[in-house]
Enzyme design. Sequence first.
Site, PDB file in Angstrom:
ATOM      1  N   ASP A 143       6.319   1.139   6.390  1.00  0.00           N
ATOM      2  CA  ASP A 143       4.901   0.772   6.336  1.00  0.00           C
ATOM      3  C   ASP A 143       4.176   1.774   5.462  1.00  0.00           C
ATOM      4  O   ASP A 143       3.759   2.821   5.929  1.00  0.00           O
ATOM      5  CB  ASP A 143       4.332   0.749   7.747  1.00  0.00           C
ATOM      6  CG  ASP A 143       2.881   0.298   7.794  1.00  0.00           C
ATOM      7  OD1 ASP A 143       2.379  -0.192   6.768  1.00  0.00           O
ATOM      8  OD2 ASP A 143       2.258   0.429   8.857  1.00  0.00           O
ATOM      9  N   HIS A 174       4.145   3.061  12.616  1.00  0.00           N
ATOM     10  CA  HIS A 174       3.207   4.171  12.848  1.00  0.00           C
ATOM     11  C   HIS A 174       3.807   5.270  13.718  1.00  0.00           C
ATOM     12  O   HIS A 174       3.075   5.967  14.422  1.00  0.00           O
ATOM     13  CB  HIS A 174       1.906   3.670  13.486  1.00  0.00           C
ATOM     14  CG  HIS A 174       1.119   2.717  12.642  1.00  0.00           C
ATOM     15  ND1 HIS A 174      -0.122   2.242  13.013  1.00  0.00           N
ATOM     16  CD2 HIS A 174       1.370   2.156  11.437  1.00  0.00           C
ATOM     17  CE1 HIS A 174      -0.579   1.426  12.087  1.00  0.00           C
ATOM     18  NE2 HIS A 174       0.321   1.355  11.112  1.00  0.00           N
ATOM     19  N   GLU A 218      -5.016   1.913   2.989  1.00  0.00           N
ATOM     20  CA  GLU A 218      -4.961   0.658   3.759  1.00  0.00           C
ATOM     21  C   GLU A 218      -5.057   0.950   5.248  1.00  0.00           C
ATOM     22  O   GLU A 218      -5.725   0.231   5.994  1.00  0.00           O
ATOM     23  CB  GLU A 218      -3.639  -0.085   3.463  1.00  0.00           C
ATOM     24  CG  GLU A 218      -3.524  -1.447   4.142  1.00  0.00           C
ATOM     25  CD  GLU A 218      -2.980  -1.412   5.570  1.00  0.00           C
ATOM     26  OE1 GLU A 218      -3.092  -2.437   6.258  1.00  0.00           O
ATOM     27  OE2 GLU A 218      -2.452  -0.361   6.001  1.00  0.00           O
ATOM     28  N   GLU A 219      -4.374   2.017   5.671  1.00  0.00           N
ATOM     29  CA  GLU A 219      -4.273   2.293   7.109  1.00  0.00           C
ATOM     30  C   GLU A 219      -5.626   2.626   7.737  1.00  0.00           C
ATOM     31  O   GLU A 219      -5.789   2.551   8.948  1.00  0.00           O
ATOM     32  CB  GLU A 219      -3.277   3.444   7.360  1.00  0.00           C
ATOM     33  CG  GLU A 219      -1.836   3.115   6.975  1.00  0.00           C
ATOM     34  CD  GLU A 219      -1.192   2.047   7.860  1.00  0.00           C
ATOM     35  OE1 GLU A 219      -1.849   1.528   8.771  1.00  0.00           O
ATOM     36  OE2 GLU A 219      -0.007   1.729   7.619  1.00  0.00           O
ATOM     37  N   HIS A 226       0.827  -1.224   0.000  1.00  0.00           N
ATOM     38  CA  HIS A 226       0.000   0.000   0.000  1.00  0.00           C
ATOM     39  C   HIS A 226       0.854   1.263   0.000  1.00  0.00           C
ATOM     40  O   HIS A 226       1.922   1.306   0.617  1.00  0.00           O
ATOM     41  CB  HIS A 226      -1.030   0.007   1.131  1.00  0.00           C
ATOM     42  CG  HIS A 226      -0.473   0.054   2.532  1.00  0.00           C
ATOM     43  ND1 HIS A 226      -0.173   1.235   3.167  1.00  0.00           N
ATOM     44  CD2 HIS A 226      -0.181  -0.924   3.424  1.00  0.00           C
ATOM     45  CE1 HIS A 226       0.275   0.974   4.396  1.00  0.00           C
ATOM     46  NE2 HIS A 226       0.282  -0.318   4.575  1.00  0.00           N
ATOM     47  N   ASP A 264       3.351  -6.361   3.555  1.00  0.00           N
ATOM     48  CA  ASP A 264       2.998  -5.236   4.426  1.00  0.00           C
ATOM     49  C   ASP A 264       3.411  -5.511   5.864  1.00  0.00           C
ATOM     50  O   ASP A 264       2.731  -5.134   6.805  1.00  0.00           O
ATOM     51  CB  ASP A 264       1.486  -4.944   4.330  1.00  0.00           C
ATOM     52  CG  ASP A 264       1.108  -3.701   5.120  1.00  0.00           C
ATOM     53  OD1 ASP A 264       2.000  -2.865   5.389  1.00  0.00           O
ATOM     54  OD2 ASP A 264      -0.069  -3.573   5.490  1.00  0.00           O
TER      55      ASP A 264
END
Lengths: 473, 473
Positions: A303, A435, A337-338, A291, A365
Amino acid sequence: MKFLIFTFVGVVHLLSLGAGKAIYRHDMVSQRTFQEIQKEIARYGDVAKAIIQLAVYGNAQNRSYDRLALLVDTIGPRLSGSKNLEMAIGIMHQSLKDNDLDNVHLEPVKIPHWERGEESAVMLKPRIHTMAILGLGSSTGTPPEGITAEVLVVHSFDELKIRASEAKGKIVVYNQAYVNYSTTVKYRIQGAVEAAKVGAVASLIRSVTPFSIYSPHTGIQKYEDGVPKIPTACITVEDANMMSRMASRGVKIVIQLKMEAKNYPDTESFNIVAEITGIKYPEQIVLVSGHLDSWDVGQGAMDDGGGAFISWEALSLIRDLGLRPKRTLRLVLWTAEEQGGIGSFQYYQLHKVNISNYSLVMESDAGTFLPTGLQFTGSPKARAIMKEVMSLLQPLNITQVLSHGQGEDINVWIQAGVPGASLIDNLYKYFFFHHSHGDTMTVMDPKQMNVAAAVWAVVSYVVADMEEMLPRF
Amino acid sequence: MKFLIFTFVGVVHLLSLGAGKAIYRHDMVSQRTFQEIQKEIARYGDVAKAIIQLAVYGNAQNRSYDRLALLVDTIGPRLSGSKNLEMAIGIMHQSLKDNDLDNVHLEPVKIPHWERGEESAVMLKPRIHTMAILGLGSSTGTPPEGITAEVLVVHSFDELKIRASEAKGKIVVYNQAYVNYSTTVKYRIQGAVEAAKVGAVASLIRSVTPFSIYSPHTGIQKYEDGVPKIPTACITVEDANMMSRMASRGVKIVIQLKMEAKNYPDTESFNIVAEITGIKYPEQIVLVSGHLDSWDVGQGAMDDGGGAFISWEALSLIRDLGLRPKRTLRLVLWTAEEQGGIGSFQYYQLHKVNISNYSLVMESDAGTFLPTGLQFTGSPKARAIMKEVMSLLQPLNITQVLSHGQGEDINVWIQAGVPGASLIDNLYKYFFFHHSHGDTMTVMDPKQMNVAAAVWAVVSYVVADMEEMLPRF
């Protein structure tokens, strides 16, 4: 990655969709013996070696890293609904065209648009202490003057239930222990809802990570209908620990929380598609993906920049070698995606009519550190075939085929019976950065990305080029 | 800890100070054989076991951790010249009295007073990016409107010299590789001076750490007379790397740096002293120490709360066991170590007249993680004795005696010929947290602190109680 889902996908009955003559008939079972398939796969030994040579030792080495660095240095993070993501999609669309891939196009989808704005949390009692926080995706903001309230520290949802009568009007601080990501992330996702149910005015959640250098980690959270929407953010492990100690001493803690966070109407975005069109069964698909969106801190390099760019690299390597498989190798760079696999779900809705034509769906991922193999979900026969395919990666000593192929963006296909594969790599440090502001190119290793790309290219090419699709349950 | 100094202190001739009759005559060489000394030390086996039992398994376990947590949770960080440090000194002074130690008192010293104020660095070109920074101790601030200038990225002082003509009017960004702390810290200390010499208007230095989660690290820096004083701060490894990549692509980088940092007149502070007065040679001293001041971020739990509190714990353990050594065991909690050993230097100036009476100076300022032994500087005979003393810690399997006893606050004594010892522990993660927001109680392990305190107590007590002082060169 939003979630790590280690759900075993059991036997799924194939839906007979029968949408047109190009649809592959999975009930036309191969008459070939497994030995014949083994022999077929073994003939890809030279191709696999050529891919490895080019990716790991040849002219293509470090290309996926360099391409990714250029994008993330230029754009920065790429939050769903942001201008950054829009710019990144534009750049990637052009880059894939420039790479001379087939059928490069954008597929429009609607995605959430949440903005963090300014945010702060200051401990006012027992002493002034400015805390590092990161508001959680989809959280509401506070009033402009903030929310100032006493803190109730709990260590679990069970403790919160027991102490429900103490929570009213307070800011609930969760200092849950880190077990593993998939177990512990429920505090980030449901923390606000559970706190609101017992009358809390906000919730602050210990970041979901096994290790911290005073590093807050963001991520999605979910409100529930009928439960008040209270502002929620992650704090650091350090501050959660400190407030636990203070509370255990009977010290009163007061925090002023200010968050400008706001949810806006859904916005238009795009999944990006590029292919190497199959030469014999062009309607049949092997899908490789990652993604492109990220959280709004750091660079979204790990990520999922890494996963997106080794997926692109797989096609580039195959193109460079002048290879064209029998069926179509389709790259998809997912959007949003997140926020819960938003782009990929809409892709599924649009394309599921052709589900019989999907031989394998792949997503990377969970890092592109040094891989050791694949996680795979599929029928026993498909698994046996994947083991043979992975034996082609013996020169890199990367041959594992474990269970639980998964990925936020491919799970829906896997659950519908399509064989699915994800990359297994050394995850030791993954959640240190996940994140957080620390998700940058500094985490990435070009040599490890080379190897991950080689694995990705060999698997996707060979499965796309074998005479038959992977057999399903 | 300010520096890690691995300088071998060679043979130092004893200064004959002759200040009064209580001064120990180091030329009165012991007539005892080494075997007799070995036997004497072996008799401390039961005492050592009692200390270990109490510290590691008994009622005192976790005490140093709990005491430290209470202080740093209550006060927070303790920068030289700050109200926090003043409060911490007040609390500790009272705590040591409450612990019923002897001769608890404050010794006044003058210390630097620098304040960080608000600070920010925003990349304006090629894209807007707010960077995490920490201004460096003693740095000047910028004008209120900040300094906005193009960046010159270099990787070494050598490169800066070669590119000196490019530096004028720019902000120099150092992206030096991390070799080890003592090698690499020169960029933090001298970075501003070297940049100013070639006409730079500010300098930003990659934080001196082997590992980062987007974590800036502060520390002292030093201006030189005759060189313009330019503002200087540390940036993260991640941003230094990114600017390097951008510069290598020929991308122009512009940063706006704002720092309110200001140096104020020196302020009054105190070293804190507490003792267990010797029963036979009260004028003779074994000094155990750590520093109470810290940087102004995190909690100063590791640097050097741990060292200060295991030093206190050593005296508490000995007091709890009803032990009183022949010579005086003196605890000193130094002030303003981080500014360059300011408190300890003034202590030395005041007390060096009695240097002959110092049998051993000890400092723990490089972590209180699981120890493996001591670093020690002293004569071969003293080293042989220390090895015997450390053999008492066989029950904990902590018996190493390496070279290079050191510590910012005791180096001056060591260089003047006094035997010196410092704790060796597992430093693997030390510099991840050092001088950063991550220096908190979360880093500390109560069980490891118990063990470190046991080592500290056994060594200090036995050396203080042996019939003779440690022999010098």
